[in-house]
Structure formats: structure tokens, C-alpha cells
Design an enzyme around this catalytic site. Sequence first.
Site, PDB file in Angstrom:
ATOM      1  N   GLY A  90       0.780  -1.233   0.000  1.00  0.00           N
ATOM      2  CA  GLY A  90       0.000   0.000   0.000  1.00  0.00           C
ATOM      3  C   GLY A  90       0.808   1.277   0.000  1.00  0.00           C
ATOM      4  O   GLY A  90       0.351   2.297   0.505  1.00  0.00           O
TER       5      GLY A  90
ATOM      6  N   ARG B 235     -14.828 -15.724 -10.199  1.00  0.00           N
ATOM      7  CA  ARG B 235     -14.346 -14.346 -10.315  1.00  0.00           C
ATOM      8  C   ARG B 235     -15.525 -13.377 -10.424  1.00  0.00           C
ATOM      9  O   ARG B 235     -15.496 -12.268  -9.905  1.00  0.00           O
ATOM     10  CB  ARG B 235     -13.458 -14.231 -11.561  1.00  0.00           C
ATOM     11  CG  ARG B 235     -12.782 -12.881 -11.703  1.00  0.00           C
ATOM     12  CD  ARG B 235     -11.991 -12.790 -13.003  1.00  0.00           C
ATOM     13  NE  ARG B 235     -11.003 -13.826 -13.156  1.00  0.00           N
ATOM     14  CZ  ARG B 235      -9.830 -13.842 -12.527  1.00  0.00           C
ATOM     15  NH1 ARG B 235      -9.530 -12.870 -11.690  1.00  0.00           N
ATOM     16  NH2 ARG B 235      -8.982 -14.815 -12.718  1.00  0.00           N
TER      17      ARG B 235
ATOM     18  N   MET C  33      -4.169  -6.888  -6.795  1.00  0.00           N
ATOM     19  CA  MET C  33      -3.562  -7.956  -7.584  1.00  0.00           C
ATOM     20  C   MET C  33      -4.564  -8.959  -8.157  1.00  0.00           C
ATOM     21  O   MET C  33      -4.181 -10.033  -8.606  1.00  0.00           O
ATOM     22  CB  MET C  33      -2.502  -8.682  -6.746  1.00  0.00           C
ATOM     23  CG  MET C  33      -1.383  -7.780  -6.254  1.00  0.00           C
ATOM     24  SD  MET C  33      -0.654  -6.771  -7.570  1.00  0.00           S
ATOM     25  CE  MET C  33       0.534  -7.924  -8.215  1.00  0.00           C
ATOM     26  N   ARG C  34      -5.832  -8.625  -8.142  1.00  0.00           N
ATOM     27  CA  ARG C  34      -6.844  -9.501  -8.753  1.00  0.00           C
ATOM     28  C   ARG C  34      -7.363  -8.866 -10.026  1.00  0.00           C
ATOM     29  O   ARG C  34      -7.529  -7.649 -10.092  1.00  0.00           O
ATOM     30  CB  ARG C  34      -8.035  -9.699  -7.815  1.00  0.00           C
ATOM     31  CG  ARG C  34      -7.685 -10.408  -6.539  1.00  0.00           C
ATOM     32  CD  ARG C  34      -7.470 -11.874  -6.773  1.00  0.00           C
ATOM     33  NE  ARG C  34      -6.991 -12.505  -5.554  1.00  0.00           N
ATOM     34  CZ  ARG C  34      -6.526 -13.742  -5.519  1.00  0.00           C
ATOM     35  NH1 ARG C  34      -6.464 -14.477  -6.620  1.00  0.00           N
ATOM     36  NH2 ARG C  34      -6.119 -14.258  -4.389  1.00  0.00           N
TER      37      ARG C  34
ATOM     38  N   HIS D  27       0.303   0.998 -13.291  1.00  0.00           N
ATOM     39  CA  HIS D  27       1.006  -0.219 -13.698  1.00  0.00           C
ATOM     40  C   HIS D  27       2.491   0.100 -13.891  1.00  0.00           C
ATOM     41  O   HIS D  27       2.830   1.117 -14.506  1.00  0.00           O
ATOM     42  CB  HIS D  27       0.388  -0.761 -14.995  1.00  0.00           C
ATOM     43  CG  HIS D  27       1.019  -2.036 -15.431  1.00  0.00           C
ATOM     44  ND1 HIS D  27       0.728  -3.257 -14.849  1.00  0.00           N
ATOM     45  CD2 HIS D  27       1.968  -2.283 -16.358  1.00  0.00           C
ATOM     46  CE1 HIS D  27       1.458  -4.202 -15.415  1.00  0.00           C
ATOM     47  NE2 HIS D  27       2.218  -3.636 -16.334  1.00  0.00           N
TER      48      HIS D  27
ATOM     49  N   GLU E 275     -12.171  -4.016 -20.040  1.00  0.00           N
ATOM     50  CA  GLU E 275     -12.343  -5.453 -19.765  1.00  0.00           C
ATOM     51  C   GLU E 275     -11.055  -6.251 -19.896  1.00  0.00           C
ATOM     52  O   GLU E 275     -10.980  -7.388 -19.439  1.00  0.00           O
ATOM     53  CB  GLU E 275     -13.396  -6.056 -20.704  1.00  0.00           C
ATOM     54  CG  GLU E 275     -14.829  -5.799 -20.302  1.00  0.00           C
ATOM     55  CD  GLU E 275     -15.345  -4.416 -20.696  1.00  0.00           C
ATOM     56  OE1 GLU E 275     -14.567  -3.632 -21.284  1.00  0.00           O
ATOM     57  OE2 GLU E 275     -16.512  -4.127 -20.412  1.00  0.00           O
TER      58      GLU E 275
ATOM     59  N   VAL F 154      -6.883  -7.054 -19.350  1.00  0.00           N
ATOM     60  CA  VAL F 154      -5.945  -6.873 -18.233  1.00  0.00           C
ATOM     61  C   VAL F 154      -4.917  -5.786 -18.564  1.00  0.00           C
ATOM     62  O   VAL F 154      -4.304  -5.818 -19.636  1.00  0.00           O
ATOM     63  CB  VAL F 154      -5.223  -8.209 -17.930  1.00  0.00           C
ATOM     64  CG1 VAL F 154      -4.143  -8.001 -16.866  1.00  0.00           C
ATOM     65  CG2 VAL F 154      -6.224  -9.253 -17.466  1.00  0.00           C
ATOM     66  N   ASP F 155      -4.717  -4.852 -17.624  1.00  0.00           N
ATOM     67  CA  ASP F 155      -3.757  -3.753 -17.802  1.00  0.00           C
ATOM     68  C   ASP F 155      -3.973  -3.056 -19.143  1.00  0.00           C
ATOM     69  O   ASP F 155      -3.034  -2.827 -19.922  1.00  0.00           O
ATOM     70  CB  ASP F 155      -2.306  -4.264 -17.643  1.00  0.00           C
ATOM     71  CG  ASP F 155      -2.052  -4.764 -16.234  1.00  0.00           C
ATOM     72  OD1 ASP F 155      -2.630  -4.193 -15.289  1.00  0.00           O
ATOM     73  OD2 ASP F 155      -1.294  -5.741 -16.080  1.00  0.00           O
TER      74      ASP F 155
ATOM     75  N   GLU G 122       5.854   6.445  -9.255  1.00  0.00           N
ATOM     76  CA  GLU G 122       4.434   6.181  -8.973  1.00  0.00           C
ATOM     77  C   GLU G 122       3.914   7.083  -7.872  1.00  0.00           C
ATOM     78  O   GLU G 122       2.806   7.621  -7.964  1.00  0.00           O
ATOM     79  CB  GLU G 122       4.233   4.714  -8.555  1.00  0.00           C
ATOM     80  CG  GLU G 122       4.460   3.726  -9.674  1.00  0.00           C
ATOM     81  CD  GLU G 122       4.172   2.283  -9.261  1.00  0.00           C
ATOM     82  OE1 GLU G 122       3.964   1.468 -10.160  1.00  0.00           O
ATOM     83  OE2 GLU G 122       4.148   1.974  -8.049  1.00  0.00           O
TER      84      GLU G 122
END
Length: 191
Positions: A7, A56, A81-82, A100, A133, A135-136, A165
Site C-alpha cells: 500500500g 471471479r 492484484m486480482r 502499472h 475489460e 488486463v492492464d 508512482e
Amino acid sequence: MLASGSGTNLQALLEVPSIREQIVVVVADRPAAALDRAAGVGVPTETVTYSEYPSREAFSAQLADVLEAHGAKGVVLAGFMRVVSPVFVDRFRDRILNIHPSLLPSFPGRRAVEDALEAGVRVTGVTVHFVDEMVDHGPIVAQVPVTVDREDTPATLHRRIQEIEHSLYPEVVEDFVSGRLWVEEGRVVRL
Ligand code: GRF
């Protein structure tokens, strides 16, 4: 706000008063240090344990329910991380931000820093984007390059990426929560 890990990005966001006052809840998919950081400054926390759901989709629907129950209008992923399912993306369409540790579309996935090193690129970086929809993937808001040194390990490179970041995400999230950043017909508008 969704988080899974230590975090440090969440911490950088919590330190900006105008952002912190807009955070209605921090939700994790497991016990996470990120939750302690939030609780430490009086922000409500929830845990939606991934393994307790049959799919999921069920997990993602519960996540959306919890966020909505706290009155969330948008979602900021800070080391979550999901992979959320399209059900979730649909409920917060164009209102989910992610950070990312690579210059997308290069090196999506969990091993972005390792993959960049293994590919031998001389420059990688940080991307902040809206989530769709895939990923990344989704409309890109901001990118900052980070030079790869010959002697870098995943740990040293990730450390320099995280420094970027921690300044980039608060800038972007501040614009998002104050209505100066949105998506219109798949394109980013930032005033
Ligand atoms: C960050 O490097 C972020 O880019 C990635 O996960 C990491 C989270 O780190 N999505 P932290 O939990 O914010 O320290």
C-alpha cells in the site's frame, strides 16, 4: 479504493488531503498492510476474500456491492492484484483508474518489472490508465519513462519505478476526484 499489498501508493494518496477526504473505503482481497495504513488515518476498510467466492464474477460483484454500499462513485486500484471481471468494469464504466509498473502496452501482467529486465529494454516506466475489460488495458492517462541501468535487479528497478508512482498517481487521482479527468467515447479528457 482497492489494494492487495503493502500500500505504498495508497499511502501517497492518503497524504493528499483533497484526495483523502474523497476516499470512502479501502477494500482488499486479503489481509493487507494497505488496510492498516487506511485504518490508521480513520478511513473505513473492508476485506472481500477472493477464495470465499465460487467464481471471479461472484467475487467481482461482491466487490462492487461493497464499494457502492460505501457510496463510491469511482474506483482507484492501488496495487490490487486480482483481475476484476467485466461485471465489475460495467458497474463502474470509465470510472476505474489503475497504475502499472511499465509503459503499457508493453509488459502487462504481474511480472512487468521482471519482464522488462528480461527483455533487455533500456527504458521502461509507469502508466496510469482507465480500466476496461482487458488486463492492464484501457485509455491511457499518463506515462513516465524510467531508464533501466545495466546493473538493475527487479528490486532496484521497482524501487525507482515506485518513486515515480508515488508522485504521478496523486497528481492524476487529484484531477480524477475533482472532476478534471474523465473518459469520453473511449478517449481521455484532462483539463
Ligand atoms: C505498484 O508497483 C503498482 O504499479 C502495481 O502494484 C504495485 C503496488 O505497490 N500495480 P504498493 O502496494 O502500492 O506498494
